[in-house]
Design an enzyme around this catalytic site. Structure first.
Site, PDB file in Angstrom:
ATOM      1  N   ASP B 115     -20.702 -10.054 -18.384  1.00 53.45           N
ATOM      2  CA  ASP B 115     -20.857  -8.968 -19.350  1.00 53.45           C
ATOM      3  C   ASP B 115     -21.860  -9.423 -20.414  1.00 53.45           C
ATOM      4  O   ASP B 115     -22.362 -10.548 -20.361  1.00 53.45           O
ATOM      5  CB  ASP B 115     -19.503  -8.583 -19.949  1.00 53.45           C
ATOM      6  CG  ASP B 115     -18.927  -9.688 -20.822  1.00 53.45           C
ATOM      7  OD1 ASP B 115     -19.516 -10.794 -20.874  1.00 53.45           O
ATOM      8  OD2 ASP B 115     -17.891  -9.446 -21.445  1.00 53.45           O
ATOM      9  N   SER B 116     -22.132  -8.563 -21.370  1.00 55.44           N
ATOM     10  CA  SER B 116     -23.189  -8.881 -22.327  1.00 55.44           C
ATOM     11  C   SER B 116     -22.666  -9.578 -23.569  1.00 55.44           C
ATOM     12  O   SER B 116     -23.430 -10.073 -24.379  1.00 55.44           O
ATOM     13  CB  SER B 116     -23.867  -7.591 -22.768  1.00 55.44           C
ATOM     14  OG  SER B 116     -22.927  -6.787 -23.456  1.00 55.44           O
ATOM     15  N   GLY B 117     -21.370  -9.603 -23.726  1.00 55.89           N
ATOM     16  CA  GLY B 117     -20.802 -10.072 -24.983  1.00 55.89           C
ATOM     17  C   GLY B 117     -20.587  -8.919 -25.944  1.00 55.89           C
ATOM     18  O   GLY B 117     -19.931  -9.069 -26.963  1.00 55.89           O
ATOM     19  N   GLY B 118     -21.125  -7.771 -25.611  1.00 59.31           N
ATOM     20  CA  GLY B 118     -21.046  -6.621 -26.513  1.00 59.31           C
ATOM     21  C   GLY B 118     -19.643  -6.069 -26.678  1.00 59.31           C
ATOM     22  O   GLY B 118     -19.293  -5.576 -27.748  1.00 59.31           O
ATOM     23  N   PHE B 119     -18.848  -6.177 -25.631  1.00 60.30           N
ATOM     24  CA  PHE B 119     -17.498  -5.633 -25.715  1.00 60.30           C
ATOM     25  C   PHE B 119     -16.702  -6.276 -26.836  1.00 60.30           C
ATOM     26  O   PHE B 119     -15.850  -5.652 -27.458  1.00 60.30           O
ATOM     27  CB  PHE B 119     -16.777  -5.808 -24.377  1.00 60.30           C
ATOM     28  CG  PHE B 119     -15.369  -5.302 -24.403  1.00 60.30           C
ATOM     29  CD1 PHE B 119     -15.107  -3.933 -24.409  1.00 60.30           C
ATOM     30  CD2 PHE B 119     -14.291  -6.177 -24.453  1.00 60.30           C
ATOM     31  CE1 PHE B 119     -13.813  -3.462 -24.453  1.00 60.30           C
ATOM     32  CE2 PHE B 119     -12.990  -5.708 -24.504  1.00 60.30           C
ATOM     33  CZ  PHE B 119     -12.748  -4.346 -24.498  1.00 60.30           C
ATOM     34  N   ASP B 169     -25.135  -3.731 -25.076  1.00 64.10           N
ATOM     35  CA  ASP B 169     -25.022  -2.359 -25.570  1.00 64.10           C
ATOM     36  C   ASP B 169     -24.322  -2.373 -26.921  1.00 64.10           C
ATOM     37  O   ASP B 169     -23.681  -3.340 -27.290  1.00 64.10           O
ATOM     38  CB  ASP B 169     -24.257  -1.483 -24.571  1.00 64.10           C
ATOM     39  CG  ASP B 169     -22.919  -2.102 -24.149  1.00 64.10           C
ATOM     40  OD1 ASP B 169     -22.712  -3.314 -24.421  1.00 64.10           O
ATOM     41  OD2 ASP B 169     -22.089  -1.398 -23.570  1.00 64.10           O
ATOM     42  N   GLN B 212     -23.585   4.695 -22.521  1.00 63.67           N
ATOM     43  CA  GLN B 212     -22.692   4.878 -23.667  1.00 63.67           C
ATOM     44  C   GLN B 212     -22.720   6.350 -24.086  1.00 63.67           C
ATOM     45  O   GLN B 212     -23.275   7.178 -23.382  1.00 63.67           O
ATOM     46  CB  GLN B 212     -23.114   3.955 -24.822  1.00 63.67           C
ATOM     47  CG  GLN B 212     -22.824   2.478 -24.570  1.00 63.67           C
ATOM     48  CD  GLN B 212     -21.325   2.167 -24.544  1.00 63.67           C
ATOM     49  OE1 GLN B 212     -20.489   2.998 -24.895  1.00 63.67           O
ATOM     50  NE2 GLN B 212     -20.992   0.951 -24.101  1.00 63.67           N
ATOM     51  N   GLY B 239     -17.734   1.955 -22.563  1.00 65.55           N
ATOM     52  CA  GLY B 239     -17.119   2.674 -23.674  1.00 65.55           C
ATOM     53  C   GLY B 239     -15.893   3.472 -23.295  1.00 65.55           C
ATOM     54  O   GLY B 239     -15.434   4.316 -24.055  1.00 65.55           O
ATOM     55  N   ASP B 289     -13.676  -3.712 -12.837  1.00 68.32           N
ATOM     56  CA  ASP B 289     -13.150  -5.012 -13.255  1.00 68.32           C
ATOM     57  C   ASP B 289     -12.032  -4.771 -14.250  1.00 68.32           C
ATOM     58  O   ASP B 289     -12.013  -3.740 -14.931  1.00 68.32           O
ATOM     59  CB  ASP B 289     -14.224  -5.866 -13.949  1.00 68.32           C
ATOM     60  CG  ASP B 289     -14.389  -5.465 -15.405  1.00 68.32           C
ATOM     61  OD1 ASP B 289     -15.006  -4.410 -15.667  1.00 68.32           O
ATOM     62  OD2 ASP B 289     -13.873  -6.165 -16.295  1.00 68.32           O
ATOM     63  N   CYS B 327       2.435  -7.048   2.770  1.00 69.04           N
ATOM     64  CA  CYS B 327       1.313  -7.870   2.315  1.00 69.04           C
ATOM     65  C   CYS B 327       1.283  -9.170   3.121  1.00 69.04           C
ATOM     66  O   CYS B 327       2.321  -9.742   3.439  1.00 69.04           O
ATOM     67  CB  CYS B 327       1.488  -8.176   0.827  1.00 69.04           C
ATOM     68  SG  CYS B 327       0.201  -9.220   0.147  1.00 69.04           S
ATOM     69  N   CYS B 329      -0.440 -11.943   2.145  1.00 77.66           N
ATOM     70  CA  CYS B 329      -0.992 -13.037   1.348  1.00 77.66           C
ATOM     71  C   CYS B 329      -0.084 -14.266   1.397  1.00 77.66           C
ATOM     72  O   CYS B 329       1.076 -14.187   1.797  1.00 77.66           O
ATOM     73  CB  CYS B 329      -1.252 -12.601  -0.095  1.00 77.66           C
ATOM     74  SG  CYS B 329       0.167 -12.630  -1.186  1.00 77.66           S
ATOM     75  N   CYS B 332       3.305 -13.726  -0.335  1.00 76.41           N
ATOM     76  CA  CYS B 332       4.263 -12.853   0.352  1.00 76.41           C
ATOM     77  C   CYS B 332       4.756 -13.472   1.655  1.00 76.41           C
ATOM     78  O   CYS B 332       5.867 -13.200   2.096  1.00 76.41           O
ATOM     79  CB  CYS B 332       3.663 -11.473   0.575  1.00 76.41           C
ATOM     80  SG  CYS B 332       3.521 -10.572  -0.991  1.00 76.41           S
ATOM     81  N   HIS B 357      -0.940 -13.060  -5.763  1.00 69.84           N
ATOM     82  CA  HIS B 357      -0.575 -11.830  -5.054  1.00 69.84           C
ATOM     83  C   HIS B 357      -1.272 -10.601  -5.653  1.00 69.84           C
ATOM     84  O   HIS B 357      -1.750  -9.731  -4.917  1.00 69.84           O
ATOM     85  CB  HIS B 357       0.937 -11.599  -5.063  1.00 69.84           C
ATOM     86  CG  HIS B 357       1.278 -10.201  -4.647  1.00 69.84           C
ATOM     87  ND1 HIS B 357       1.270  -9.791  -3.327  1.00 69.84           N
ATOM     88  CD2 HIS B 357       1.509  -9.081  -5.380  1.00 69.84           C
ATOM     89  CE1 HIS B 357       1.517  -8.496  -3.268  1.00 69.84           C
ATOM     90  NE2 HIS B 357       1.670  -8.039  -4.499  1.00 69.84           N
TER      91      HIS B 357
END
Lengths: 402, 414
Positions: B115-119, B169, B212, B239, B289, B327, B329, B332, B357
């Site tokens: 990410d950009s760090g903007g969040f 952003d 945005q 956003g 994500d 499942c 995995c 499980c 899981h």
């Protein structure tokens, strides 16, 4: 009804008191799994080897069985779950491939014990202390936990207790052993390890030992109780060198709470087969990686031209919090074959510690456990090739004083 | 604006910056099947060929909580996220350069996104001041004043070296209204050119821009116009997922996926609840994500087709079935709910196992969605999903409305 697993111990080589052996779980004369001795047990919490999911644990030993120390008080807290489950702790904990030792003493150091009476001991649980009787202990262990090895009902006390207290415990201990053998169906006897108590008092130790040896037909091995409880290595070795030759050679001997490589080598020399301790995990908790040299051959021809790398690698351990590792792209130990060393760098682990990420402990646990297990493997090799004493000597000369 | 053509690629110049920056971008996006707006695609990045729609686990500080990089590969993760803000602090771009970037650093062989760090502007706003130059804030680690400019964000992201970098952003909380939203949208557009200009590794790293404009359809439109003209390799919808109503949320997503170019990947940031993944996949989103699956795992909650299980609950004390009997995995296959109940929320191993899981759950949900699109079974799959999650027929109305908007009817009686 299917037959109950039996525990068998065979000695593969011995020189003086030093022995290498094999501890096997046998069912109907067929060996299901085995571990080689001398060995160490992995420490667990709530029945799970710390930080190791099943895939990581099995990767660590290349799918070979390992010995694991289950703490009775941990398991006791969900013994009613195991009772309903009905298939034992191996299956419940998804540790079918491992050899499980159910122990009363916590391998993570020594805690001064709780009150006891002729009928019961106190077990520490999350919800406080609970009384457990010999009957309950026997039933919960053999029916619900179903370990491969079970410690006798016994409590460890400090090295420096009064003589009076030591005598009381030795008496209690003997009567507990008798009760437990009586209560335990004979097909479970091979799994039962008798505990030798008596603190620092040699006569009491001998008394306790004789009592245990008297029941050797009904037990599978011996636990040297109440060590690592405040004694010096010398006091420990002096006492053990008197005790161990009195034990029948055919049965394995286990000690709890002793873990540093020097101490391990000394006790192997005196005839200890199984070490239950928290040494690798303590290293991990402090952010240390074990780096001590244990390879026999490399010990021999290491006198000339120490490169920078070799100087580094004879340091016993390194602390990954140290900012000197911030851009160090080398593995913890350069020729180590463990998952951590083949996949990750000191720089990454330093960063993970620095940012308090759980993965730091996971990766250090893998390396430290692997390193420590490899040390034991080398001990076994040295015994099998009749070179243990020279291995021990070179190891100690090589090793830096802590 | 001026146009020129080199080969088949149409170049555009904005503020002296050529778009796209280079002719052979390190990204290929190929739609292999569609159902309505939903798409199944192959997204080829320098380190991995990813199947979309996909969920990208968050490895904030260079690790997905407690899992090894090998376990992420075992779980068949494609892209893993790193956070520029955190990695920029520790270990910092100098270290990143010296250790050869984040792929090498965490030894994750597959694709990554930063990410950009903007969040963090939103989450640290009480400490941050936003100017045309960038975002000025106090370091929570040592209290020093830092300024995150588009140039610095690019510099750090170049050091990290992820396959996809996000343009810086100007983020406003999705519940903000008024002129601040418009200001942030226009600033995002202005910062884009600075990001591209500062990007030093266009041959190996892609920049995605971020749409945005808050919950205002007009502003979202203006923003998209500006971004689409610049022809990015991929577009993120930013956003959202910040406390707005779900009814507003899906309409913004729908608006964006209707306008963004068909042949480019679309990434909806910070979204990871199962229902949101299903609905937004239907609306045409390709990438998601969220920290939710790993965070909730550490509190003892496991994700299952019927919703979630709070494994700390006494209900599971004697439950000897796996988290999800369907499942496959590692967790499980080997552990019961009764055992996980003992360690959930208490021991580190509980977090490790349930996180494992939950990531598997997200991965398999996405691959089932993809398979359903390819097999032309998408509406049936969505219906089955909703019946399992909401057996009492109480699926939220917003989801039903959103699905209706793309002609997927939820019928409990079928």
């Amino acid at each position: 009804m299917t037959e109950v697993d039996q525990l068998e111990f065979t000695i593969t080589n011995e020189i003086d008191q030093i022995r290498s052996g094999k501890l096997s779980i046998v069912n109907n004369k067929i060996e299901k799994k085995s571990i080689l001795t001398p060995t160490c047990l992995l420490y667990t919490k709530e029945g799970n080897p710390i930080n190791l999911t099943k895939d990581l644990l099995e990767g660590l030993s290349n799918n070979k069985p390992l010995g694991l120390h289950l703490s009775f008080s941990d398991i006791y807290q969900f013994s009613n779950v195991l009772e309903k489950f009905g298939k034992g702790s191996h299956k419940f904990l998804s540790l079918e491939n491992q050899v499980l030792f159910c122990m009363i003493r916590d391998a993570n150091g020594f805690a001064e014990t709780l009150e006891t009476s002729d009928q019961h001991m106190m077990v520490n649980t999350r919800k406080g202390k609970t009384k457990v009787t010999v009957e309950e202990y026997q039933k919960i262990s053999n029916q619900y936990i179903q370990p491969d090895v079970l410690s006798q009902f016994s409590v460890d006390i400090a090295w420096n207790v009064s003589r009076k207290k030591a005598i009381k415990l030795v008496t209690q201990n003997s009567s507990w052993l008798k009760s437990q053998i009586k209560l335990t169906p004979s097909q479970y006897h091979s799994k039962l390890f008798a505990v030798i108590q008596g603190s620092k008092y040699k006569d009491q130790r001998m008394l306790s030992l004789k009592e245990a040896v008297a029941h050797q037909q009904s037990i599978g091995g011996f636990i040297l109780g109440s060590f690592g409880s405040g004694e010096s290595p010398k006091e420990r070795e002096d006492l053990l060198s008197e005790l161990l030759p009195q034990l029948p050679k055919t049965k394995p001997r286990l000690i709890t709470g002793i873990g540093s490589p020097e101490e391990v080598l000394s006790l192997v020399e005196l005839g200890i087969d199984i070490f239950s301790n928290n040494y690798p995990n303590l290293m991990t908790e402090w952010g240390n990686a074990l780096t001590f040299k244990f390879k026999f051959n490399s010990n021999n021809n290491n006198n000339n031209n120490n490169t920078q790398n070799e100087v580094e690698s004879i340091i016993n351990k390194i602390n990954l919090w140290d900012s000197k590792y911030v851009i160090d792209k080398s593995p913890l130990v350069s020729d180590c074959k463990c998952f951590t060393c083949t996949q990750h760098t000191k720089a990454y682990i330093h960063h993970l510690l620095n940012t308090h990420e759980m993965l730091a402990e996971v990766l250090l646990t893998i390396h430290n456990t692997y390193h420590y297990l490899s040390f034991f493997e080398e001990i076994r090799n040295a015994i099998i090739s009749n070179q243990f004493k020279s291995y021990k000597d070179t190891f100690l000369t090589q090793r830096l004083k802590e | 604006m001026s146009n020129s053509t080199t080969g088949n690629v149409e170049n555009k110049i904005f503020n002296g910056i050529k778009y796209p920056e280079i002719d052979n971008l390190p990204l290929k996006f190929e739609i292999i099947a569609k159902h309505g707006k939903a798409r199944a695609s192959l997204l080829t990045l320098p380190h991995h060929q990813c199947n979309t729609p996909m969920f990208m686990p968050v490895g904030t500080q260079g690790t997905v909580k407690g899992l090894t990089s090998q376990q992420l590969v075992d779980l068949n993760c494609g892209v893993v996220l790193g956070n520029t803000y955190h990695l920029g602090h520790r270990p910092g771009p100098d270290v990143m350069d010296q250790v050869g970037g984040l792929h090498q650093f965490m030894n994750y062989p597959r694709a990554m996104l930063t990410d950009s760090g903007g969040f963090q502007m939103v989450s640290l706003l009480q400490l941050a001041e936003i100017t045309e130059q960038g975002v000025q804030f106090q370091s929570p680690h040592d209290g020093s004043t830092m300024i995150l400019t588009p140039e610095l964000s690019m510099q750090i992201q170049n050091s990290i070296g992820a396959d996809i970098m996000m343009a810086l952003d100007d983020v406003v909380s999705s519940t903000t209204t008024g002129p601040r939203v418009e200001e942030a949208m226009y600033r995002t557009l202005r910062w884009i050119d600075r990001c591209i200009h500062a990007h030093k590794k266009p041959e190996t790293q892609n920049i995605f821009c971020i749409v945005q404009g808050g919950l205002d359809a007009r502003l979202r439109d203006i923003c998209m116009d500006g971004l689409i003209q610049r022809n990015f390799p991929g577009y993120a919808i930013g956003g959202l997922s910040g406390g707005e109503s779900k009814d507003m949320f899906w309409r913004v997503v729908h608006q964006c996926t209707s306008k963004l170019p068909e042949n480019k990947p679309r990434y909806l940031m910070g979204v990871g609840y199962a229902l949101d993944l299903v609905v937004c996949t239907a609306l045409g989103v390709d990438m998601f994500d969220c920290v939710f699956p790993s965070r909730t795992a550490r509190f003892g909650t496991a994700l299952v087709p019927s919703g979630s299980l709070n494994l700390k609950s006494a209900d599971y004390r004697y439950d000897f079935t796996p988290i999800d009997s369907e499942c496959t995995c590692m967790v499980c296959k080997n552990y019961t709910r009764a055992y996980l109940h003992i360690v959930a929320g208490k021991e580190a191993i509980g977090g490790q196992l349930i996180t494992y899981h939950n990531i598997q759950y997200q991965m398999s949900l996405m691959s089932q969605l993809r398979e359903a699109i390819i097999q032309n079974q998408f509406p049936q799959y969505v219906n089955n999903f909703i019946k399992k999650q909401y057996p009492k027929k109480d699926c939220p109305q917003w989801a039903i409305d959103a699905l209706n908007a793309v002609n997927i009817q939820i019928n409990y009686d079928l």
